[in-house]
Design an enzyme around this catalytic site. Structure first.
Site, short mmCIF file in Angstrom:
data_model
loop_
_atom_site.label_atom_id
_atom_site.label_comp_id
_atom_site.label_asym_id
_atom_site.label_seq_id
_atom_site.Cartn_x
_atom_site.Cartn_y
_atom_site.Cartn_z
N ASN A 114 0.81 -1.23 0.00
CA ASN A 114 0.00 0.00 0.00
C ASN A 114 0.83 1.27 0.00
O ASN A 114 0.34 2.34 0.35
CB ASN A 114 -0.96 -0.02 1.19
CG ASN A 114 -1.82 -1.26 1.20
OD1 ASN A 114 -1.72 -2.07 2.11
ND2 ASN A 114 -2.64 -1.44 0.18
N ILE A 121 0.76 6.75 0.28
CA ILE A 121 0.15 5.68 1.07
C ILE A 121 -1.32 5.54 0.69
O ILE A 121 -2.05 6.53 0.63
CB ILE A 121 0.24 6.02 2.58
CG1 ILE A 121 1.69 6.27 2.98
CG2 ILE A 121 -0.37 4.90 3.42
CD1 ILE A 121 1.85 6.95 4.32
N CYS A 122 -1.74 4.30 0.46
CA CYS A 122 -3.15 4.02 0.21
C CYS A 122 -3.75 3.53 1.52
O CYS A 122 -3.56 2.39 1.93
CB CYS A 122 -3.31 2.95 -0.87
SG CYS A 122 -5.03 2.58 -1.26
N LEU A 123 -4.41 4.46 2.21
CA LEU A 123 -5.04 4.16 3.49
C LEU A 123 -6.36 4.92 3.54
O LEU A 123 -6.37 6.15 3.38
CB LEU A 123 -4.11 4.58 4.64
CG LEU A 123 -4.60 4.34 6.06
CD1 LEU A 123 -4.83 2.85 6.32
CD2 LEU A 123 -3.59 4.88 7.06
#
Length: 186
Positions: A114, A121-123
């Site tokens: 991620n 950041i993929c959050l």
């Protein structure tokens, strides 16, 4: 109660039409916050983080003079592939924080499903699941948790996501990237 006759109403209507249009003013959105209140909130978050964060393996401090730009650190969680590693992050708080999330990026090279090759950041809580109830500590703890529990269904780094199932190979890649000593571009 004042009673107007039709002539008064007609005159009032004509005055309203002939008067110059007032200058357009930008109305504050219901979620807008003044810079002082954002500064105060960030100062409170900093104090709270200084009191408890280090015990949890996360910390952050303003970078330079601006309270809106911080450098954060997270330690890999115990029992995860990232245990024993420490990552530096940049946090940029917008002027309408906490109604908008900060921009958070890894500065230390991080091999993770991620995290892309630029440190993005993929959050979900940094995007569509953001809540003004979140604070810097929550963000850092969420990223720390994400390290050990990636969302391989929504990868930014496909090679890391495909290696995740082979924990030995994955661990080698994590250490290789970390030991490279490279940093992402700011």
């Amino acid at each position: 109660m004042e009673v107007r006759n039709d002539d008064d109403a007609h005159t009032y209507h004509q005055e309203q039409q002939s008067s110059p249009t007032p200058s357009k003013q930008v109305k504050a959105s219901p979620n807008s916050v003044d810079k002082n209140s954002v500064t105060q909130r960030l100062q409170k978050e900093l104090m709270a983080l200084m009191m408890t964060g280090g015990d949890l393996g996360v910390s952050a401090f303003p970078e330079g003079e601006s309270i809106f730009t911080w450098i954060g650190t997270i330690e890999g969680g115990k029992g995860t592939i990232y245990e024993g590693l420490s990552y530096k992050l940049s946090l940029h708080f917008p002027l309408d924080y906490p109604f908008k999330p900060p921009q958070v990026k890894f500065q230390t090279m991080c091999f993770h499903p991620n995290v892309d090759h630029h440190g993005n950041i993929c959050l979900d809580i940094l995007q569509d699941k953001w809540s003004s109830a979140y604070d810097c500590r929550t963000i850092l703890l969420s990223i720390q948790s994400l390290l050990g529990e990636p969302n391989i269904e929504s990868p930014l780094n496909n090679s890391a996501a495909s290696l995740w199932k082979n924990q030995e190979e994955y661990k080698k890649m994590v250490r290789k990237h970390y030991m490279s000593g490279e940093a992402f571009e700011s």
